[in-house]
Enzyme design. Structure first.
Site, PDB file in Angstrom:
ATOM      1  N   TYR A  13       0.319  -1.641  -0.221  1.00  0.00           N
ATOM      2  CA  TYR A  13      -0.280  -0.210  -0.253  1.00  0.00           C
ATOM      3  C   TYR A  13       0.718   1.076  -0.108  1.00  0.00           C
ATOM      4  CZ  TYR A  13      -3.377   3.379   1.706  1.00  0.00           C
ATOM      5  OH  TYR A  13      -4.312   4.791   1.970  1.00  0.00           O
ATOM      6  N   GLN A  14       1.542   1.405   1.266  1.00  0.00           N
ATOM      7  CA  GLN A  14       2.848   2.492   1.025  1.00  0.00           C
ATOM      8  C   GLN A  14       3.613   2.790  -0.080  1.00  0.00           C
ATOM      9  OE1 GLN A  14       1.758   3.604   3.836  1.00  0.00           O
ATOM     10  NE2 GLN A  14       1.100   1.719   4.848  1.00  0.00           N
ATOM     11  N   GLU A  36      -1.504  15.240   9.939  1.00  0.00           N
ATOM     12  CA  GLU A  36      -1.930  13.935  10.560  1.00  0.00           C
ATOM     13  C   GLU A  36      -3.387  15.192  11.884  1.00  0.00           C
ATOM     14  OE1 GLU A  36      -4.423  11.429  12.173  1.00  0.00           O
ATOM     15  OE2 GLU A  36      -3.040  10.324  10.684  1.00  0.00           O
ATOM     16  N   GLY A  53      -6.768  18.873   7.574  1.00  0.00           N
ATOM     17  CA  GLY A  53      -6.060  18.860   7.058  1.00  0.00           C
ATOM     18  C   GLY A  53      -6.317  19.829   5.550  1.00  0.00           C
ATOM     19  N   ASP A  78      -4.094   9.736   2.207  1.00  0.00           N
ATOM     20  CA  ASP A  78      -3.998   8.115   3.058  1.00  0.00           C
ATOM     21  C   ASP A  78      -4.490   8.022   4.150  1.00  0.00           C
ATOM     22  OD1 ASP A  78      -2.634   6.338   3.795  1.00  0.00           O
ATOM     23  OD2 ASP A  78      -1.227   6.891   5.283  1.00  0.00           O
ATOM     24  N   SER A 118      -8.277   6.334   6.217  1.00  0.00           N
ATOM     25  CA  SER A 118      -9.227   4.986   6.257  1.00  0.00           C
ATOM     26  C   SER A 118     -10.186   5.166   5.229  1.00  0.00           C
ATOM     27  CB  SER A 118      -9.430   5.051   8.103  1.00  0.00           C
ATOM     28  OG  SER A 118     -10.317   3.447   8.214  1.00  0.00           O
TER      29      SER A 118
END
Length: 292
Positions: free
Chosen positions: A66-67, A111, A143, A160, A162
């Site tokens: 994923y990263q 974040e 953000g 990025d 959820s």
């Protein structure tokens, strides 16, 4: 049902009618932050796992897929990605990968939940090491607010996130897409996590995202990859730009084999970059707003 029963954690809410289960050796940490429920598990086969609101975010076993892909698909599609914004990314994984691109000068990671960062530093140092790179600046804030203060600053914006629940719900709305556009430099690229092509609810999310993107961007595409610990073993990325010279399916920057070995890339390659944009016909028909 409880997320942990008889030694197994089960993620079921995001996968209607089914669930992914991980055998748990130990609950390393559990708390409720101001934004979400957080667990860190030591699992038998997937190593350490970060769980937010009962949803698997990453596991030590397969996080690299994923990263690497959410980072290098947009970065290698941009002709000169010097300034990068990561919204979310509190585990540090995207920052860890993005610094490896030779054109990248700075990465701002925004974040909202500081507890995710602190717990990643404690339990997931193999990912949180991304914050230690001199190219990376970490911001603990919303953000949306960060982008309001930084108009036309970024070549690439990576979301990025959820699933669209809790603090992440706003990252799947049209107003967020418009904010990204305002923070992009001319010709910039966005890349957002978009769910699994095999889940109907995620397909609806993809339809909504691509429709909203079509009102803001000229070129919209979808990439899809495999990752065992996510529902149905699949995750997709929606990408968009107004740069008509961008060809998402052909990376403008290609890592050499020596460079991939030097940076310890385990998943991404120029060949896989191209292949990830070959999506099944049923998804092509489901997403009429894709333009390339």
């Amino acid at each position: 049902m409880d997320s942990i029963q008889q030694g197994w954690f089960t993620e079921s809410d995001t996968w209607p009618g089914a669930g992914l289960s991980l055998q748990v050796e130990k609950v390393l940490h559990k708390e409720k932050s101001p934004y979400q429920d957080i667990m860190v598990l030591q699992t038998k086969s997937f190593g350490k796992a970060l769980i937010l609101d009962k949803i698997i975010q990453c596991t030590e076993f397969d996080e690299f897929s994923y990263q690497e892909m959410i980072s290098f698909l947009p970065l290698c599609s941009h002709p000169n990605p010097e300034r990068v914004l990561v919204v979310g990314g509190g585990d540090g994984g995207v920052a860890r990968e993005a610094v490896k691109h030779p054109s990248v000068i700075s990465i701002d990671v925004v974040e909202i939940d500081e507890r995710v960062v602190k717990l990643a530093e404690e339990y997931l140092p193999f990912m949180a090491c991304g914050f230690k790179n001199e190219k990376v600046t970490l911001h603990i804030e919303d953000g949306f607010e960060f982008m309001k203060k930084n108009a036309q600053q970024f070549d690439v914006i990576i979301t990025d996130s959820s699933d669209p629940v809790g603090p992440n719900a706003s990252l799947f709305q049209k107003s967020y897409i418009e904010s990204m556009k305002q923070s992009l430099k001319p010709g910039g690229i966005i890349c957002s996590q978009a769910g699994s092509i095999w889940i109907k609810e995620d397909q609806n999310t993809m339809i909504g995202l691509s429709k909203d993107c079509s009102a803001v961007f000229d070129k919209i595409t979808l990439a899809t990859i495999s990752i065992p610990s996510y529902p149905t073993g699949n995750i997709s990325f929606l990408m968009a730009t107004n740069n008509d010279k961008v060809n998402f399916k052909m990376p403008v920057f290609k890592f050499t084999t020596e460079e991939m070995d030097k940076h310890e890339l385990k998943f991404y390659s120029p060949e896989l970059h191209c292949a990830s944009f070959s999506i099944p016909r049923f998804i092509q028909k489901t997403l009429p707003y894709l333009t390339c």
